[in-house]
Design an enzyme around this catalytic site. Sequence first.
Site, PDB file in Angstrom:
ATOM      1  N   ASN A  13       0.941  -1.147  -0.111  1.00 26.64           N
ATOM      2  CA  ASN A  13      -0.101  -0.336   0.215  1.00 26.64           C
ATOM      3  C   ASN A  13       0.397   1.096   0.013  1.00 26.64           C
ATOM      4  O   ASN A  13       1.571   2.046   1.195  1.00 26.64           O
ATOM      5  CB  ASN A  13      -1.081  -0.069   1.116  1.00 26.64           C
ATOM      6  CG  ASN A  13      -1.800   1.301   1.561  1.00 26.64           C
ATOM      7  OD1 ASN A  13      -1.670   2.304   0.434  1.00 26.64           O
ATOM      8  ND2 ASN A  13      -2.303   1.118   2.038  1.00 26.64           N
ATOM      9  N   LYS A  15       0.418   4.459   0.081  1.00 26.00           N
ATOM     10  CA  LYS A  15      -0.395   5.696   0.569  1.00 26.00           C
ATOM     11  C   LYS A  15      -0.769   6.505  -0.960  1.00 26.00           C
ATOM     12  O   LYS A  15      -0.597   6.634  -1.376  1.00 26.00           O
ATOM     13  CB  LYS A  15      -0.563   5.490   2.002  1.00 26.00           C
ATOM     14  CG  LYS A  15       0.056   4.302   2.782  1.00 26.00           C
ATOM     15  CD  LYS A  15       0.244   4.165   4.020  1.00 26.00           C
ATOM     16  CE  LYS A  15      -0.406   3.338   4.950  1.00 26.00           C
ATOM     17  NZ  LYS A  15      -0.749   3.183   6.305  1.00 26.00           N
ATOM     18  N   HIS A 103      -9.644   1.457   5.501  1.00 26.03           N
ATOM     19  CA  HIS A 103      -8.379   1.683   6.409  1.00 26.03           C
ATOM     20  C   HIS A 103      -8.584   2.649   7.118  1.00 26.03           C
ATOM     21  O   HIS A 103      -9.055   3.957   7.795  1.00 26.03           O
ATOM     22  CB  HIS A 103      -7.427   2.488   4.890  1.00 26.03           C
ATOM     23  CG  HIS A 103      -5.703   2.540   5.552  1.00 26.03           C
ATOM     24  ND1 HIS A 103      -5.501   2.983   6.395  1.00 26.03           N
ATOM     25  CD2 HIS A 103      -5.092   1.719   5.361  1.00 26.03           C
ATOM     26  CE1 HIS A 103      -4.275   2.814   6.037  1.00 26.03           C
ATOM     27  NE2 HIS A 103      -3.181   1.358   6.129  1.00 26.03           N
ATOM     28  N   GLU A 105      -6.653   5.082   8.202  1.00 25.57           N
ATOM     29  CA  GLU A 105      -6.271   6.492   8.344  1.00 25.57           C
ATOM     30  C   GLU A 105      -7.999   7.261   6.906  1.00 25.57           C
ATOM     31  O   GLU A 105      -7.726   8.473   7.835  1.00 25.57           O
ATOM     32  CB  GLU A 105      -5.196   6.447   7.079  1.00 25.57           C
ATOM     33  CG  GLU A 105      -3.218   6.185   7.627  1.00 25.57           C
ATOM     34  CD  GLU A 105      -2.386   5.932   6.637  1.00 25.57           C
ATOM     35  OE1 GLU A 105      -3.005   5.261   5.743  1.00 25.57           O
ATOM     36  OE2 GLU A 105      -1.741   4.902   7.813  1.00 25.57           O
ATOM     37  N   GLU A 175      -5.562  -5.165  10.428  1.00 26.42           N
ATOM     38  CA  GLU A 175      -3.993  -3.663  10.645  1.00 26.42           C
ATOM     39  C   GLU A 175      -4.314  -2.858  12.288  1.00 26.42           C
ATOM     40  O   GLU A 175      -5.534  -1.598  11.985  1.00 26.42           O
ATOM     41  CB  GLU A 175      -4.237  -2.547   9.697  1.00 26.42           C
ATOM     42  CG  GLU A 175      -4.375  -3.452   8.201  1.00 26.42           C
ATOM     43  CD  GLU A 175      -3.819  -2.003   6.958  1.00 26.42           C
ATOM     44  OE1 GLU A 175      -2.982  -2.413   6.800  1.00 26.42           O
ATOM     45  OE2 GLU A 175      -4.274  -1.363   7.093  1.00 26.42           O
ATOM     46  N   GLY A 181       2.593   2.406  11.014  1.00 24.51           N
ATOM     47  CA  GLY A 181       3.826   3.634  10.272  1.00 24.51           C
ATOM     48  C   GLY A 181       4.335   3.204  12.105  1.00 24.51           C
ATOM     49  O   GLY A 181       5.186   4.938  12.208  1.00 24.51           O
ATOM     50  N   SER A 220       3.269  -2.266   9.838  1.00 25.76           N
ATOM     51  CA  SER A 220       4.674  -2.232  10.498  1.00 25.76           C
ATOM     52  C   SER A 220       5.542  -3.713   9.697  1.00 25.76           C
ATOM     53  O   SER A 220       6.466  -4.632  10.569  1.00 25.76           O
ATOM     54  CB  SER A 220       5.099  -1.850  11.566  1.00 25.76           C
ATOM     55  OG  SER A 220       5.158  -0.760  12.289  1.00 25.76           O
TER      56      SER A 220
END
Length: 258
Positions: A13, A15, A103, A105, A175, A181, A220
């Site tokens: 991904n 992003k 997701h 985010e 996730e 991250g 990660s």
Amino acid sequence: MGPVARKPLMVGNWKMHGTYFEAMQWVQALSYQLDLADYDRVDVGVAPSFTSLRSVQTVVQMDDLPIHIVAQNVHWAKEGAHTGEVSARMLAKLAVSHVIVGHSERRRHFGEDDRMVNRKARAALSDGIVPIVAVGETLEEREAGDAEETVGRQVSGALARIPSDQVARLVVAYEPVWAIGTGRHARPSVAQEMISHLRNRIRSRHGEAADQVRIIYGGSINPGNVAALMAKRDIDGGLIGGASLDPGTLAACVKYWT
Ligand code: 13P
């Protein structure tokens, strides 16, 4: 009957990274490091930004690469007055095979809730695109002992009104928000426990489809921890963010399986 064999899926991904030109270079560089034995054993995908999809499609088709093109988002409407949005039909025409929905985010910064995620997943399916339904708890939710409940509710919400034969085809990505991250991946046993819980939850509603749905882990992942995570019984692959921006590193993660 023995256990159902689920083909692993590894998706990078990207992003909001990379121009169209960089995305073309990355997918080409990735392909130089993978061979047919890899693609036989594992489904490989990359998720570029919308502006790079067309260019990545050109590389994939010109070089006849068995790499899946994954979108990072989709709108649920077929078409209409939705400035700035992209429909599933538009994606399907670019040979997009999968789309990430929900997701964290997007949930956090763009207010996506379970109902929107469900509408997106159904829109994708109706245009022949496989949704990768992303779910995960925050650190606060985990520390409060609410992780299973939160993630279970996200999965049930995302899959609402989707028939079991379609559930069997889709992908769930666990996730945990605290692992994205941060360089702090979930312990393999923690990821396995949650993913097994999700599979059981899907089984209670959709029966045997639960043995076919692929549930992957994200947060990660890197070449140093990929083996321990992927070795777990219920983990069917990975959604890789930061480490996927280097094609060599992404290839190294894919090659865990071969
Ligand atoms: P990182 O691999 O950078 O933690 O990102 C994971 C992720 O969000 C993939 O969708």
